[in-house]
Design an enzyme around this catalytic site. Structure first.
Site, PDB file in Angstrom:
ATOM      1  N   ALA A  66      16.708 -83.396  54.587  1.00  0.00           N
ATOM      2  CA  ALA A  66      17.972 -82.738  54.973  1.00  0.00           C
ATOM      3  C   ALA A  66      18.134 -81.370  54.312  1.00  0.00           C
ATOM      4  CB  ALA A  66      19.146 -83.631  54.609  1.00  0.00           C
ATOM      5  N   LEU A  68      18.095 -78.293  51.337  1.00  0.00           N
ATOM      6  CA  LEU A  68      18.662 -78.065  50.005  1.00  0.00           C
ATOM      7  C   LEU A  68      19.710 -79.113  49.658  1.00  0.00           C
ATOM      8  CD1 LEU A  68      19.439 -76.052  47.630  1.00  0.00           C
ATOM      9  CD2 LEU A  68      21.076 -75.086  49.241  1.00  0.00           C
ATOM     10  N   LEU A  70      22.902 -79.689  48.701  1.00  0.00           N
ATOM     11  CA  LEU A  70      24.046 -78.770  48.713  1.00  0.00           C
ATOM     12  C   LEU A  70      24.938 -78.946  47.497  1.00  0.00           C
ATOM     13  CD1 LEU A  70      24.739 -79.119  52.533  1.00  0.00           C
ATOM     14  CD2 LEU A  70      24.003 -77.033  51.370  1.00  0.00           C
ATOM     15  N   GLU A 116      11.677 -75.331  55.515  1.00  0.00           N
ATOM     16  CA  GLU A 116      10.963 -74.385  54.645  1.00  0.00           C
ATOM     17  C   GLU A 116       9.810 -75.096  53.936  1.00  0.00           C
ATOM     18  OE1 GLU A 116      14.709 -73.006  52.598  1.00  0.00           O
ATOM     19  OE2 GLU A 116      13.823 -71.047  53.020  1.00  0.00           O
ATOM     20  N   GLU A 136      22.010 -72.676  57.972  1.00  0.00           N
ATOM     21  CA  GLU A 136      22.439 -71.827  56.864  1.00  0.00           C
ATOM     22  C   GLU A 136      23.708 -71.057  57.181  1.00  0.00           C
ATOM     23  OE1 GLU A 136      19.381 -72.564  57.466  1.00  0.00           O
ATOM     24  OE2 GLU A 136      18.412 -72.956  55.553  1.00  0.00           O
ATOM     25  N   ARG A 139      26.667 -73.152  56.864  1.00  0.00           N
ATOM     26  CA  ARG A 139      26.973 -73.539  55.481  1.00  0.00           C
ATOM     27  C   ARG A 139      27.377 -72.347  54.611  1.00  0.00           C
ATOM     28  NH1 ARG A 139      27.359 -78.115  57.277  1.00  0.00           N
ATOM     29  NH2 ARG A 139      25.541 -79.407  57.654  1.00  0.00           N
TER      30      ARG A 139
END
Ligand code: 1HE
Length: 270
Positions: A66, A68, A70, A116, A136, A139
């Protein structure tokens, strides 16, 4: 700074002959990449046994990753954010430019930092459940694990921008078509395919794998004249090795496999 490393908990390491399998093992958080996970990945890549010739990277549970974690960036300062990215960059460099090629097996969410991470691998296998997103923009952040460079190289900066701007999610089949995956296999078949490909990779001449990992990406960045010189030098080194001589002799003496169409390969490889 990477956290002090406890015994591996979020990355499971298992050895299968010449293939080492690294499994993101934090399914309750959908394998979100905390600094701990990043540190464990780096540690595992830096401590592969000499017997390992290739690595398979996959994820436990319903999703590959999923992205980074967060919760780790919610309260960080700009300076801490910069350091956070650097920790990822260093770990990902160990994966991309390590001793062993890496095959990534993707299913479910391959999101943000998860994509990534997948883009660091040398070969990517997708199951039909895989889907690719870069939320991104949604978010309020930006790519920070090298995706601007690596994912853009795979599918072009224009697609990366559009994914981040609009939340466009690509299916596994689309991912195959645009270059996010090299292989699309049936549901539940990703790991078998990944292991099969990794075993095949591990059976290559070590110097060829070295050239593919270390020289090819640099050559692709060089001006043509430099690239051709580097290629010629690398070709000379690989073909001068005793291993190459033995392999070429084996083919000429009809002791080595031929290159055949995919349909004629029982397991995709000969
Ligand atoms: C998380 C994370 C996360 C799940 N960081 N905790 N990534 C994202 O924006 C993707 C965010 N995640 C999702 O959209 C969904 O979780 C999934 C589609 C992946 C899976 O959905 P689902 O319904 O199976 O699981 P869930 O209920 O949303 O999540 C289960 C738990 O994992 C829950 O925690 P819990 O304590 O409430 O049980 C979630 O909070 C947690 N979780 N994903 C932290 N990503 C270097 S820059 C890279 C920039 C990015 O990667 S941006 C993309 C971030």
């Amino acid at each position: 700074m990477p956290p002090e490393l406890p015994p591996s908990t979020h990355v499971t390491v298992s050895h299968h002959g010449a293939v080492t399998c690294l499994t993101l093992n934090r399914p309750h958080k959908r394998n979100a990449l905390s600094l701990q996970v990043i540190a464990e990945l780096r540690h595992a890549m830096e401590n592969l046994p000499a017997s390992t010739g290739a690595v398979v990277l996959d994820g436990a549970g319903e999703h590959f990753c999923a992205g980074l974690d967060l919760s780790e960036l919610a309260e960080t300062s700009p300076a801490e954010g910069l350091m956070h990215s650097r920790v990822w960059y260093e770990a990902f460099e160990r994966i991309q430019f390590g001793r062993c090629p890496v095959v990534c097996v993707m299913h479910g969410a391959v999101i943000g930092g998860g994509l990534e991470l997948a883009s660091v691998a040398h070969v990517r296998v997708a199951e039909p459940s895989a889907y690719f997103g870069l939320p991104e923009g949604q978010r309020g952040i930006f790519l920070g694990g090298g995706g601007s460079v690596r994912v853009s190289k795979l599918i072009g900066a224009s697609r990366v921008a559009e994914m981040m701007l609009t939340g466009h999610v690509y299916t596994a089949e689309e991912g195959l078509r645009i270059g996010l995956a090299h292989h699309l296999v049936g549901a539940g078949e990703g790991l078998r395919k990944g292991m099969e490909l990794a075993a095949r990779i591990a059976s290559n001449a070590p110097l060829s794998n070295f050239a593919i990992l270390q020289a090819l990406p640099l050559i692709a960045e060089q001006p043509m004249a430099h690239g051709l010189l580097t290629e010629g030098l690398m070709a000379t080194v690989t073909q001068s090795d005793a291993e190459a001589k033995a392999r070429m002799r084996a083919f000429l003496e009809k002791r080595a496999g031929k290159v055949v169409p995919a349909a004629a390969q029982p397991q995709g490889v000969q």
